[in-house]
Write an enzyme that holds these catalytic residues in place. Sequence first.
Site, PDB file in Angstrom:
ATOM      1  N   HIS A  53     -12.847  29.696  71.053  1.00  0.00           N
ATOM      2  CA  HIS A  53     -12.012  30.888  71.131  1.00  0.00           C
ATOM      3  C   HIS A  53     -11.648  31.200  72.573  1.00  0.00           C
ATOM      4  O   HIS A  53     -12.258  30.674  73.510  1.00  0.00           O
ATOM      5  CB  HIS A  53     -12.692  32.101  70.493  1.00  0.00           C
ATOM      6  CG  HIS A  53     -14.144  32.294  70.855  1.00  0.00           C
ATOM      7  ND1 HIS A  53     -14.580  32.476  72.134  1.00  0.00           N
ATOM      8  CD2 HIS A  53     -15.250  32.330  70.073  1.00  0.00           C
ATOM      9  CE1 HIS A  53     -15.899  32.627  72.133  1.00  0.00           C
ATOM     10  NE2 HIS A  53     -16.336  32.524  70.890  1.00  0.00           N
TER      11      HIS A  53
HETATM   12  P1  TYD Z   1     -19.120  33.972  67.527  1.00  0.00           P
HETATM   13  O1  TYD Z   1     -18.140  34.646  68.433  1.00  0.00           O
HETATM   14  O2  TYD Z   1     -18.571  33.102  66.442  1.00  0.00           O
HETATM   15  O3  TYD Z   1     -20.181  33.153  68.373  1.00  0.00           O
HETATM   16  P2  TYD Z   1     -19.925  31.872  69.309  1.00  0.00           P
HETATM   17  O4  TYD Z   1     -18.737  32.172  70.145  1.00  0.00           O
HETATM   18  O5  TYD Z   1     -21.152  31.755  70.093  1.00  0.00           O
HETATM   19  O6  TYD Z   1     -19.759  30.666  68.433  1.00  0.00           O
HETATM   20  O7  TYD Z   1     -20.031  35.108  66.909  1.00  0.00           O
HETATM   21  C1  TYD Z   1     -20.841  34.909  65.754  1.00  0.00           C
HETATM   22  C2  TYD Z   1     -20.911  36.220  64.980  1.00  0.00           C
HETATM   23  O8  TYD Z   1     -21.554  37.234  65.731  1.00  0.00           O
HETATM   24  C3  TYD Z   1     -19.540  36.749  64.593  1.00  0.00           C
HETATM   25  O9  TYD Z   1     -19.627  37.271  63.270  1.00  0.00           O
HETATM   26  C4  TYD Z   1     -19.301  37.891  65.546  1.00  0.00           C
HETATM   27  C5  TYD Z   1     -20.695  38.378  65.876  1.00  0.00           C
HETATM   28  N1  TYD Z   1     -20.845  38.879  67.257  1.00  0.00           N
HETATM   29  C6  TYD Z   1     -21.057  40.250  67.474  1.00  0.00           C
HETATM   30  O10 TYD Z   1     -21.113  41.054  66.544  1.00  0.00           O
HETATM   31  N2  TYD Z   1     -21.206  40.681  68.764  1.00  0.00           N
HETATM   32  C7  TYD Z   1     -21.135  39.842  69.818  1.00  0.00           C
HETATM   33  O11 TYD Z   1     -21.271  40.272  70.994  1.00  0.00           O
HETATM   34  C8  TYD Z   1     -20.903  38.436  69.586  1.00  0.00           C
HETATM   35  C9  TYD Z   1     -20.801  37.462  70.721  1.00  0.00           C
HETATM   36  C10 TYD Z   1     -20.769  38.017  68.283  1.00  0.00           C
END
Ligand code: TYD
Length: 137
Positions: A53
């Site tokens: 992302h």
């Molecule tokens: P995600 O952004 O997919 O993690 P990564 O970038 O590490 O692969 O986040 C996983 C899940 O956690 C998603 O449902 C969003 C949630 N999340 C939060 O609620 N708060 C946060 O600060 C982060 C980073 C993720």
Amino acid sequence: MSLKERCPIIEFNDLGDERGKLVVVEGNDSIPFDIKRVFYIYGSDPTVVRGQHANRESEFVLINVAGNSKVRITDGKEEFIVELNKPMMGVYIPKMVWKDMYDFSPDSVLLVLASTHYDGKEYIRDYDEYLKEINEK
Ligand code: TYD
């Protein structure tokens, strides 16, 4: 400025002594923003790719405080890979830069410092949408 210049590697002060290591990470000092949020990723299988992302509003610094992982960073034109393998180093990722984290070692603890509170709406998770938005700029 090249993408690598926009995403510098940051070396933190190691105040270790004979008792062990101590690494200091300070907002608005070695971290070029006010730290609003901290999260950490561990227990990721070595085959997993995370991230995938870009963020319209958030800046990040990624630090492997244990183990190692890689982060592929791109702005749609340039690309480079950073191996995060030392607790005293991090990489800065500004707004609107795409990142993928992968090759997590079994002991990897990837600490992420962010300049914002979480808001899912500022994430761009579709690469074609990302390219469209940066090309509009
Ligand atoms: P995600 O952004 O997919 O993690 P990564 O970038 O590490 O692969 O986040 C996983 C899940 O956690 C998603 O449902 C969003 C949630 N999340 C939060 O609620 N708060 C946060 O600060 C982060 C980073 C993720």
